[in-house]
Design a protein around this motif. Structure first.
Motif, PDB file in Angstrom:
ATOM      1  N   LEU A  61      12.992  35.781  14.137  1.00 49.25           N
ATOM      2  CA  LEU A  61      12.969  36.209  12.728  1.00 49.25           C
ATOM      3  C   LEU A  61      11.937  35.321  12.015  1.00 49.25           C
ATOM      4  CD1 LEU A  61      16.821  36.615  12.292  1.00 49.25           C
ATOM      5  CD2 LEU A  61      15.149  38.457  12.436  1.00 49.25           C
ATOM      6  N   GLY A  62      12.358  34.150  11.595  1.00 48.25           N
ATOM      7  CA  GLY A  62      11.405  33.201  11.013  1.00 48.25           C
ATOM      8  C   GLY A  62      11.190  33.400   9.529  1.00 48.25           C
ATOM      9  N   ASP A  63      10.380  32.508   8.947  1.00 47.17           N
ATOM     10  CA  ASP A  63      10.076  32.588   7.517  1.00 47.17           C
ATOM     11  C   ASP A  63       9.140  33.765   7.277  1.00 47.17           C
ATOM     12  OD1 ASP A  63      11.546  30.307   6.689  1.00 47.17           O
ATOM     13  OD2 ASP A  63       9.894  28.968   7.224  1.00 47.17           O
ATOM     14  N   GLY A  64       9.731  34.939   7.074  1.00 48.29           N
ATOM     15  CA  GLY A  64       8.938  36.150   6.905  1.00 48.29           C
ATOM     16  C   GLY A  64       8.386  36.290   5.500  1.00 48.29           C
ATOM     17  N   ARG A  65       9.057  35.666   4.554  1.00 48.53           N
ATOM     18  CA  ARG A  65       8.508  35.667   3.197  1.00 48.53           C
ATOM     19  C   ARG A  65       8.773  34.334   2.503  1.00 48.53           C
ATOM     20  NH1 ARG A  65      12.263  39.510  -0.491  1.00 48.53           N
ATOM     21  NH2 ARG A  65      14.181  39.312   0.680  1.00 48.53           N
ATOM     22  N   SER A 111       6.668  37.967   9.482  1.00 49.40           N
ATOM     23  CA  SER A 111       7.068  39.016   8.535  1.00 49.40           C
ATOM     24  C   SER A 111       7.500  40.315   9.204  1.00 49.40           C
ATOM     25  CB  SER A 111       5.938  39.311   7.547  1.00 49.40           C
ATOM     26  OG  SER A 111       5.644  38.162   6.782  1.00 49.40           O
ATOM     27  N   ARG A 112       7.326  40.412  10.506  1.00 50.80           N
ATOM     28  CA  ARG A 112       7.678  41.639  11.248  1.00 50.80           C
ATOM     29  C   ARG A 112       7.097  42.869  10.538  1.00 50.80           C
ATOM     30  NH1 ARG A 112      13.790  41.353  11.839  1.00 50.80           N
ATOM     31  NH2 ARG A 112      13.607  40.444   9.764  1.00 50.80           N
ATOM     32  N   ASN A 113       7.932  43.862  10.175  1.00 54.40           N
ATOM     33  CA  ASN A 113       7.340  45.055   9.556  1.00 54.40           C
ATOM     34  C   ASN A 113       7.466  45.050   8.037  1.00 54.40           C
ATOM     35  OD1 ASN A 113      10.009  45.309   9.414  1.00 54.40           O
ATOM     36  ND2 ASN A 113      10.174  47.273  10.495  1.00 54.40           N
ATOM     37  N   ASP A 126       6.737  43.070   3.978  1.00 56.98           N
ATOM     38  CA  ASP A 126       5.525  42.710   3.235  1.00 56.98           C
ATOM     39  C   ASP A 126       5.430  41.241   2.811  1.00 56.98           C
ATOM     40  OD1 ASP A 126       7.467  42.651   1.300  1.00 56.98           O
ATOM     41  OD2 ASP A 126       6.720  44.378   0.166  1.00 56.98           O
ATOM     42  N   GLY A 127       6.481  40.477   3.028  1.00 56.20           N
ATOM     43  CA  GLY A 127       6.418  39.060   2.642  1.00 56.20           C
ATOM     44  C   GLY A 127       6.624  38.814   1.159  1.00 56.20           C
ATOM     45  N   LEU A 128       6.995  39.861   0.422  1.00 57.73           N
ATOM     46  CA  LEU A 128       7.090  39.744  -1.035  1.00 57.73           C
ATOM     47  C   LEU A 128       8.539  39.821  -1.506  1.00 57.73           C
ATOM     48  CD1 LEU A 128       4.099  42.116  -1.819  1.00 57.73           C
ATOM     49  CD2 LEU A 128       4.066  39.605  -1.616  1.00 57.73           C
TER      50      LEU A 128
HETATM   51  P1  AMP Z   1      17.507  38.046   5.352  1.00 56.45           P
HETATM   52  O1  AMP Z   1      18.612  38.727   6.093  1.00 56.45           O
HETATM   53  O2  AMP Z   1      17.132  38.662   4.040  1.00 56.45           O
HETATM   54  O3  AMP Z   1      17.768  36.597   5.199  1.00 56.45           O
HETATM   55  O4  AMP Z   1      16.176  38.191   6.222  1.00 56.45           O
HETATM   56  C1  AMP Z   1      16.137  38.282   7.612  1.00 56.45           C
HETATM   57  C2  AMP Z   1      14.740  38.112   8.103  1.00 56.45           C
HETATM   58  O5  AMP Z   1      13.862  39.083   7.504  1.00 56.45           O
HETATM   59  C3  AMP Z   1      14.096  36.772   7.803  1.00 56.45           C
HETATM   60  O6  AMP Z   1      13.287  36.430   8.876  1.00 56.45           O
HETATM   61  C4  AMP Z   1      13.285  37.045   6.568  1.00 56.45           C
HETATM   62  O7  AMP Z   1      12.213  36.153   6.437  1.00 56.45           O
HETATM   63  C5  AMP Z   1      12.796  38.451   6.834  1.00 56.45           C
HETATM   64  N1  AMP Z   1      12.475  39.195   5.604  1.00 56.45           N
HETATM   65  C6  AMP Z   1      13.332  39.676   4.674  1.00 56.45           C
HETATM   66  N2  AMP Z   1      12.653  40.303   3.694  1.00 56.45           N
HETATM   67  C7  AMP Z   1      11.343  40.237   3.999  1.00 56.45           C
HETATM   68  C8  AMP Z   1      10.141  40.692   3.389  1.00 56.45           C
HETATM   69  N3  AMP Z   1      10.139  41.381   2.243  1.00 56.45           N
HETATM   70  N4  AMP Z   1       8.980  40.405   4.016  1.00 56.45           N
HETATM   71  C9  AMP Z   1       8.951  39.731   5.175  1.00 56.45           C
HETATM   72  N5  AMP Z   1      10.038  39.277   5.801  1.00 56.45           N
HETATM   73  C10 AMP Z   1      11.233  39.526   5.225  1.00 56.45           C
END
Ligand code: AMP
Ligand code: MG
Length: 534
Positions: free
Chosen positions: A105-109, A137-139, A141-143
């Motif tokens: 998963l990782g720091d996607g945003r 960020s996988r699929n 947008d990072g926002l």
């Molecule tokens: P969460 O369940 O919201 O804590 O997110 C799970 C994973 O999805 C984490 O790796 C987040 O960084 C990633 N993630 C959630 N929303 C976004 C986004 N808009 N853009 C990129 N990555 C996201």
């Protein structure tokens, strides 16, 4: 404190100095192996505009109001500009989502800016949420959008002032860009204002940071990360890099997690997405998404529409989910232990159960105004109370505040006994005679229990009001502040921030913010139900 300008913040970026980096400099979505993080720049935005900042957080970072209100502050904490010492990166983690292993998963945003060492010598990591895509960020947008950013900003500060371990928030800043979200997942995407929150915590390390290396059998980095964590985040444990040290550390994580969950249950906070990637090793509440606050007490309630059918993360399930998550963390560190350490690992996990049970009893005693928890009587009092609270729509926060005013008088009839609690009921017609008899009976037992308590009514009231909040971030209040902010008026965000700094106080001028959820909010999106879209 000596006030400083932004450029004199002192950074000590130990995470990137001491842990392996991803050598690939391109910011493209990918699997990242053998590394704890990737260097990444935030995506510049057109028109940063400060919505709010938390003065308490600014203060411990030694930043003055003038600094926080300056255009440069907004440029820096929206991600447009770096100051001396910042080295932005996104970290790699994995996790179990809704009970299933999800891989990387990782720091996607989230983009980490580095760790500030403040004038008290404390380490505070700064992290921007919503500042653009990263390799993780996988699929997506990072926002992040304004509504979810305000929710995170206000709630993390509210939790802190309630005395609950949590990440903090320095600021929320509009980006000037639009972000497309399909809020109801019904095929109707809309443009919403984008925003960035700057989160602040001693560390943002999650259970999932360890899980990813264990899953990939990368024991080298797993050990590096764990040894780093012992040194940096748990220096007081003085745990050595050995199986004994790892076990001591794990049992401390279990202890802290138990304490955090007891606090959540005390105030009626429902996290909504207790995936293992959203669990902090410091026992901090982290990742405020589709969380919610119990209005009417309901052990089965979850605010998260994505979890509506299974209700895995419902209020009453949070204690056992935390245990399940800790078991996943135990599995992740097991490769660094020996076969003969298994019983000790099991014993460390039991620290969660023991701490939870003990702290839960102390917490319930304090909520009810008992000096100590007496198992003989109080287990039954608590379980009967939960059953009664759940039977008709009863506002949890108001119920406990009103209970503090209760003067035991066994000769009163049911209706008179119940009268002081009436403010807590959403549908008074639900209080039929059978219910009144049930509650009346419970109140008489409660009154009798108080006789053995050796506290004056006044002392009991004060003690109860110190643990039963008058103000919580009611779901509809957050939504009203969001509506106003979306229309360009940030005053309610700031008013709520101020009220929630003193959640246990009466604050008569703000009493309307302690009132029950109004009827219009019952089914409105954002007020009772939230999706993960943020
Ligand atoms: P969460 O369940 O919201 O804590 O997110 C799970 C994973 O999805 C984490 O790796 C987040 O960084 C990633 N993630 C959630 N929303 C976004 C986004 N808009 N853009 C990129 N990555 C996201
Ligand atoms: Mg998360």
């Amino acid at each position: 404190m000596t006030a400083i300008d932004l450029n004199s913040l002192i950074f000590d970026n130990r995470f990137i100095r001491e842990l392996p980096a991803d050598p690939e400099p391109i910011n493209a979505r990918r699997q990242v192996f053998n590394a704890c993080y990737s260097f990444v720049q935030a995506t510049p935005v057109s028109n940063p505009r400060l919505v709010a900042y938390a003065k308490d957080v600014a203060q411990f970072l030694n930043l003055t109001d003038t600094v926080c209100e300056s255009p440069e502050f907004s440029q820096v904490f929206v991600g447009n500009r770096l100051i001396n010492g910042m080295m932005p990166y996104a970290s790699c983690y994995g996790g179990h989502q809704f009970g299933h292993w999800a891989g990387q998963l990782g720091d996607g945003r989230a983009i980490n800016l580095g760790d500030v060492i403040n004038q008290r010598g404390e380490r505070w990591a700064l992290q921007l949420k919503g500042a653009g895509a990263t390799p993780y960020s996988r699929n997506a947008d990072g926002l992040a959008v304004l509504r979810s950013s305000i929710r995170e900003f206000l709630c993390s500060e509210a939790m802190f002032h309630l005395g609950i371990p949590t990440t903090r928030a320095l600021s929320v800043i509009l980006t000037g860009e639009e972000v497309i979200r399909d809020m109801f997942y019904d095929g109707n995407p809309e443009a919403e204002p984008g925003a960035v929150v700057c989160r602040v915590a001693p560390s943002f390390t999650r259970f999932g940071h360890f899980q990813i290396f264990a899953a990939r059998q990368d024991l080298k980095v797993l050990k590096q990360l764990l040894d780093y964590t012992l040194r940096t985040d748990f220096p007081e444990l003085a745990a050595e890099a050995s199986p004994a040290g790892y076990l001591a550390w794990f049992s401390e994580v279990c202890r802290r997690t138990a304490q955090m969950i007891v606090h959540w249950q005390r105030v009626g906070f429902v996290h909504g997405v207790m995936n293992t990637d959203n669990m902090s090793i410091l026992g901090l509440t982290i990742d405020y998404g589709p969380y919610g606050w119990l209005e009417n007490f309901d052990l089965n309630w979850t605010p998260n529409t994505t979890d509506a059918s299974e209700r895995r993360y419902r209020y009453g399930n949070q204690p056992s989910i935390a245990f399940w998550n800790l078991a996943q963390l135990a599995n992740a560190i097991f490769p660094l232990l020996r076969e003969q350490d298994l019983p000790a690992l099991q014993a460390a996990l039991n620290v969660y159960k023991e701490t939870f049970e003990h702290e839960w009893q102390t917490m319930m005693a304090s909520k009810l105004g008992f000096k100590t928890f007496e198992p003989n009587t109080d287990h039954a009092l608590c379980s009967d109370l939960f059953e009664i609270l759940q039977r008709v729509e009863t506002d949890m926060s108001i119920f406990y505040r009103q209970l503090a005013t209760f003067n035991p008088n066994p000769s009163q009839n049911d209706a008179d006994l119940i009268h002081p609690l009436m403010a807590a009921y959403y549908v008074p017609e639900q209080l039929d005679l059978a219910y009144q008899a049930r509650l009346g009976d419970w109140l008489r037992r409660y009154g009798k229990r108080l006789e053995a308590n050796e506290w004056s009514d006044e002392a009991r009231r004060c003690a109860m009001n110190a643990v039963n909040p008058n103000y919580v971030l009611r779901n509809y209040l957050a939504q009203l502040a969001i509506d106003e902010a979306t229309a360009g008026d940030f005053s309610m965000v700031n008013t709520l921030l101020e009220i929630l700094r003193h959640p246990y106080a009466e604050q008569p001028e703000y009493q309307r913010f302690a009132a029950k959820r109004p009827d219009w909010a019952r089914q409105r999106a954002g007020c009772s139900m939230l999706s993960c879209s943020s």
